[in-house]
Design an enzyme around this catalytic site. Structure first.
Site, PDB file in Angstrom:
ATOM      1  N   ASP A 293      19.655  -0.452  46.380  1.00  0.00           N
ATOM      2  CA  ASP A 293      20.732  -0.459  47.136  1.00  0.00           C
ATOM      3  C   ASP A 293      21.259  -1.883  47.643  1.00  0.00           C
ATOM      4  O   ASP A 293      20.316  -2.536  48.106  1.00  0.00           O
ATOM      5  CB  ASP A 293      20.804   0.509  48.524  1.00  0.00           C
ATOM      6  CG  ASP A 293      20.070   1.864  48.143  1.00  0.00           C
ATOM      7  OD1 ASP A 293      20.102   2.160  46.986  1.00  0.00           O
ATOM      8  OD2 ASP A 293      20.249   2.358  49.123  1.00  0.00           O
TER       9      ASP A 293
ATOM     10  N   GLN B  19      17.967  -3.747  48.918  1.00  0.00           N
ATOM     11  CA  GLN B  19      16.722  -3.038  48.888  1.00  0.00           C
ATOM     12  C   GLN B  19      15.884  -3.777  47.815  1.00  0.00           C
ATOM     13  O   GLN B  19      16.122  -3.952  46.847  1.00  0.00           O
ATOM     14  CB  GLN B  19      16.924  -1.515  48.565  1.00  0.00           C
ATOM     15  CG  GLN B  19      17.331  -0.651  49.384  1.00  0.00           C
ATOM     16  CD  GLN B  19      16.518  -0.693  50.912  1.00  0.00           C
ATOM     17  OE1 GLN B  19      15.509   0.172  50.672  1.00  0.00           O
ATOM     18  NE2 GLN B  19      16.387  -1.523  52.053  1.00  0.00           N
TER      19      GLN B  19
ATOM     20  N   TRP C 181      10.170   0.407  42.115  1.00  0.00           N
ATOM     21  CA  TRP C 181      10.442   0.613  43.713  1.00  0.00           C
ATOM     22  C   TRP C 181       9.229   0.546  44.434  1.00  0.00           C
ATOM     23  O   TRP C 181       8.050   1.233  43.790  1.00  0.00           O
ATOM     24  CB  TRP C 181      11.242   2.040  44.021  1.00  0.00           C
ATOM     25  CG  TRP C 181      11.476   2.383  45.321  1.00  0.00           C
ATOM     26  CD1 TRP C 181      12.945   1.841  45.655  1.00  0.00           C
ATOM     27  CD2 TRP C 181      10.864   2.921  46.376  1.00  0.00           C
ATOM     28  NE1 TRP C 181      12.896   2.283  47.129  1.00  0.00           N
ATOM     29  CE2 TRP C 181      11.715   2.921  47.589  1.00  0.00           C
ATOM     30  CE3 TRP C 181       9.476   3.429  46.562  1.00  0.00           C
ATOM     31  CZ2 TRP C 181      11.320   3.339  48.902  1.00  0.00           C
ATOM     32  CZ3 TRP C 181       9.221   4.036  47.914  1.00  0.00           C
ATOM     33  CH2 TRP C 181       9.999   4.044  48.883  1.00  0.00           C
TER      34      TRP C 181
ATOM     35  N   PHE D 173      14.347   0.312  54.955  1.00  0.00           N
ATOM     36  CA  PHE D 173      15.273   1.014  54.318  1.00  0.00           C
ATOM     37  C   PHE D 173      16.770   0.430  54.313  1.00  0.00           C
ATOM     38  O   PHE D 173      16.951  -0.463  55.191  1.00  0.00           O
ATOM     39  CB  PHE D 173      15.227   2.630  54.248  1.00  0.00           C
ATOM     40  CG  PHE D 173      14.299   3.260  53.460  1.00  0.00           C
ATOM     41  CD1 PHE D 173      13.112   2.472  52.969  1.00  0.00           C
ATOM     42  CD2 PHE D 173      14.251   4.534  53.129  1.00  0.00           C
ATOM     43  CE1 PHE D 173      12.431   3.262  52.377  1.00  0.00           C
ATOM     44  CE2 PHE D 173      13.649   5.307  52.450  1.00  0.00           C
ATOM     45  CZ  PHE D 173      12.524   4.419  51.975  1.00  0.00           C
ATOM     46  N   SER D 174      17.880   1.221  53.776  1.00  0.00           N
ATOM     47  CA  SER D 174      19.266   0.669  53.716  1.00  0.00           C
ATOM     48  C   SER D 174      19.736   0.767  55.153  1.00  0.00           C
ATOM     49  O   SER D 174      19.638   1.381  55.837  1.00  0.00           O
ATOM     50  CB  SER D 174      19.909   1.454  52.694  1.00  0.00           C
ATOM     51  OG  SER D 174      19.487   1.352  51.366  1.00  0.00           O
TER      52      SER D 174
ATOM     53  N   ARG E 268      19.227   8.404  57.846  1.00  0.00           N
ATOM     54  CA  ARG E 268      19.096   6.994  57.217  1.00  0.00           C
ATOM     55  C   ARG E 268      20.506   6.539  56.847  1.00  0.00           C
ATOM     56  O   ARG E 268      21.322   7.051  56.600  1.00  0.00           O
ATOM     57  CB  ARG E 268      18.092   6.855  56.204  1.00  0.00           C
ATOM     58  CG  ARG E 268      18.370   7.567  55.012  1.00  0.00           C
ATOM     59  CD  ARG E 268      17.319   7.510  53.837  1.00  0.00           C
ATOM     60  NE  ARG E 268      17.586   8.266  52.612  1.00  0.00           N
ATOM     61  CZ  ARG E 268      16.933   9.366  52.257  1.00  0.00           C
ATOM     62  NH1 ARG E 268      15.896   9.829  53.118  1.00  0.00           N
ATOM     63  NH2 ARG E 268      17.073   9.860  51.245  1.00  0.00           N
TER      64      ARG E 268
ATOM     65  N   GLU F  43      23.472   9.987  50.988  1.00  0.00           N
ATOM     66  CA  GLU F  43      22.672   8.853  51.623  1.00  0.00           C
ATOM     67  C   GLU F  43      23.933   7.762  51.562  1.00  0.00           C
ATOM     68  O   GLU F  43      25.036   7.883  50.960  1.00  0.00           O
ATOM     69  CB  GLU F  43      21.776   8.377  50.306  1.00  0.00           C
ATOM     70  CG  GLU F  43      20.551   9.519  49.959  1.00  0.00           C
ATOM     71  CD  GLU F  43      19.860   8.933  48.731  1.00  0.00           C
ATOM     72  OE1 GLU F  43      18.595   8.963  49.241  1.00  0.00           O
ATOM     73  OE2 GLU F  43      20.242   8.178  47.793  1.00  0.00           O
TER      74      GLU F  43
ATOM     75  N   TRP G  27      18.974   6.860  39.739  1.00  0.00           N
ATOM     76  CA  TRP G  27      17.631   7.143  39.941  1.00  0.00           C
ATOM     77  C   TRP G  27      16.993   7.928  39.037  1.00  0.00           C
ATOM     78  O   TRP G  27      15.741   8.025  39.071  1.00  0.00           O
ATOM     79  CB  TRP G  27      17.621   7.945  41.506  1.00  0.00           C
ATOM     80  CG  TRP G  27      17.964   7.069  42.652  1.00  0.00           C
ATOM     81  CD1 TRP G  27      18.721   6.991  43.870  1.00  0.00           C
ATOM     82  CD2 TRP G  27      16.751   5.824  43.126  1.00  0.00           C
ATOM     83  NE1 TRP G  27      18.420   6.106  44.596  1.00  0.00           N
ATOM     84  CE2 TRP G  27      17.199   5.434  44.307  1.00  0.00           C
ATOM     85  CE3 TRP G  27      15.587   5.481  42.615  1.00  0.00           C
ATOM     86  CZ2 TRP G  27      16.468   4.289  44.851  1.00  0.00           C
ATOM     87  CZ3 TRP G  27      14.908   4.441  43.056  1.00  0.00           C
ATOM     88  CH2 TRP G  27      15.330   3.745  44.323  1.00  0.00           C
TER      89      TRP G  27
HETATM   90  C1  FRU Z   1      19.483   5.179  48.140  1.00  0.00           C
HETATM   91  C2  FRU Z   1      18.093   5.377  49.108  1.00  0.00           C
HETATM   92  C3  FRU Z   1      18.504   5.039  50.590  1.00  0.00           C
HETATM   93  C4  FRU Z   1      17.223   4.803  51.114  1.00  0.00           C
HETATM   94  C5  FRU Z   1      16.814   3.708  50.012  1.00  0.00           C
HETATM   95  C6  FRU Z   1      15.434   3.349  50.048  1.00  0.00           C
HETATM   96  O1  FRU Z   1      19.371   4.735  46.921  1.00  0.00           O
HETATM   97  O2  FRU Z   1      17.394   6.497  48.464  1.00  0.00           O
HETATM   98  O3  FRU Z   1      18.937   6.409  51.081  1.00  0.00           O
HETATM   99  O4  FRU Z   1      17.571   3.846  52.302  1.00  0.00           O
HETATM  100  O5  FRU Z   1      17.439   4.044  48.689  1.00  0.00           O
HETATM  101  O6  FRU Z   1      15.128   2.295  49.023  1.00  0.00           O
END
Ligand code: FRU
Length: 482
Positions: free
Chosen positions: A22, A38, A46, A78-79, A152, A204, A286
């Protein structure tokens, strides 16, 4: 040369090395656009999340800077978002220096592994040197988890009418709005979305902002969703409505998609850009983000897009267009007017030498079915077009190159046409391994990545019947890394 690897985007931001997902903390400050993201600096999959950092003066050329935020005892980073605290409401400003404040999720992998539900909390950090270095607030977290597993991705904005900060937070299957005078003491205002919108997955990365149309102000609530997108996996939905400082109320209950393609996710807008609203997403999904066949880095960002409200046959919707700054990398334009296409028109001479770096725009006074076929010498091809029977645009990457690294990657992706207008236009931004389609003035947008064994140097425009294309404009683009 740097940024010259196979598949490396030449028009889009991607990190020099390693994994990105993100976009985070997008904020305009001191004539600089900041893009955090991210980032996992040890691998191309990841992992424990950091905030990577890049800056740009023009939204097109990016310079990657050192990592801004590292994981700590409270968890991974995280984001989240960033704001310019001009009024120093946070008190982080010193000696007249305006603080940039980042608001992000601390994701605690230990508590997650121990099967607690409250492992995501909101924290803040500030910078007094234009984002170069960051100090985490000593009393983090500033918003504690009330027992919601997915809690989040805080997006914070200044709500001028009541001189307070509004945090829009993704809370599993709905949005929670909070307010604070100082970015530290958050109080819950309201919730939205239990029975509205698409719910095929977790909500999200939300965003809340206003835009004007015909003198009237509307509020837009963006909610990213994974999975459950219109073409499978991750996608960005949004609602058009009103926000009164506490509550969001949509004007209709239709589910709208900011981008129908498979590869725009976690998209949100820059803060502090005045009346302009500039959107940027993660150019992946994803479903296969961890498997795409790149080596040095994995995944990239979309082209920054300017958002506007327009009337459509789905009511008021967001229209997207590549930011006009993209013209900074123009290196030549070719225009053809009043072109008759009888079955097939070969356009290879127009794009063959452009190294898969161009924008092509077709305009037609009368819309009929057509297919653009981009192809290379290996016989790989990408199809983009309009299906008149379904009244849908499509991108088909079934034979686009490497597709077998994950089962959901291959496919033909559809998006509705959102206007009944007779005339039509389509703009495609073509890079080494991605295409972004903007149709009918951006009412329909689609993004898709692909991995061909060599540039698509061939291009034909195909139609079942004779069609007249009023104009074909091809703009060659320079690499942003040159
Ligand atoms: C969205 C997400 C967010 C989270 C981040 C983790 O792609 O899942 O919700 O903060 O990526 O990397």
């Amino acid at each position: 040369a740097a940024y010259a690897e196979q598949y490396r985007p030449q028009l889009h931001f991607s990190p020099a090395q390693h994994w990105m997902n993100d976009p985070n903390g997008m904020v305009y400050f001191n004539h600089t656009y900041h893009l955090f993201f991210q980032y996992y600096p040890k691998d191309i999959v990841w992992g424990p999340m950091h905030w990577g950092h890049a800056v740009s003066k023009d939204l097109i050329h990016w310079k990657q800077l050192p990592i801004a935020l590292y994981p700590d005892s409270l968890g991974y980073i995280f984001s989240g978002s960033a704001v310019v605290d001009s009024g120093n409401t946070s008190g982080f400003g010193k000696n007249g220096k305006i603080p940039m404040v980042a608001i992000f999720t601390h994701h605690d992998p230990k508590r997650e592994a121990e099967r607690h539900e409250d492992f995501e909390n909101q924290s803040i950090a500030f910078s007094l040197d234009s984002g170069a270095t960051w100090t985490k607030y000593a009393n983090n977290p500033v918003l504690k988890n009330p027992g919601i597993r997915d809690f989040r991705d805080p997006k914070v904005m200044w709500y001028t009418a009541e001189k307070k900060w509004i945090m829009t937070l993704a809370t599993q299957d709905h949005i929670s709005f909070y307010s604070a005078p100082d970015l530290k003491n958050w109080k819950k205002e309201s919730e939205f979305g239990f029975k509205t919108g698409a719910h095929g997955g977790v909500w999200e990365c939300p965003d809340l902002f206003s835009l004007k149309m015909a003198g009237k102000t509307y509020w837009i609530l963006v909610v990213n969703l994974n999975p459950g997108g219109p073409n499978g996996g991750s996608a960005t939905q949004y609602f058009v409505g009103d926000f009164d400082g506490s509550k969001f109320t949509p004007i209709d209950s239709s589910t709208k998609w900011l981008d129908y393609g498979p590869d725009e996710y976690a998209g949100i807008t820059w803060s502090n850009t005045g009346d302009r609203k500039i959107f940027l997403g993660w150019m992946s999904n994803w479903q296969y983000a961890n498997q795409v066949p790149t080596q040095a880095w994995r995944n990239a960002a979309t082209i920054p897009r300017e958002l506007r409200l327009k009337q459509s046959n789905q009511g008021i919707v967001l229209a997207s267009a590549p930011v006009p700054e993209l013209t900074k990398i123009n290196r030549g334009v070719s225009v053809s007017k009043n072109v008759m296409v009888n079955k097939t028109l070969d356009l290879s001479t127009k794009v063959g030498k452009l190294k898969s770096q161009y924008v092509l725009k077709l305009s037609m006074a009368q819309l009929k079915a057509y297919t653009l076929k981009l192809s290379n010498k290996k016989g790989e091809e990408l199809l983009i077009g309009y299906d008149a029977i379904k009244n849908q645009y499509f991108i088909d990457r079934t034979k686009s190159g490497k597709t077998d690294f994950q089962k959901d990657f291959s496919g033909r992706f559809m998006a509705p046409r959102l206007t009944a207008a007779k005339n039509s236009d389509i703009t495609i931004v073509v890079d080494k391994s991605s295409v972004e389609l903007f149709a009918d003035g951006g009412l329909t947008t689609m993004t898709a990545v692909y991995f061909p064994d060599g540039d698509y140097t061939g291009l034909t425009l195909n139609a079942d019947s004779n069609i007249k294309v009023d104009s074909i404009v091809v703009t060659a683009l320079k690499s942003i890394w040159q």
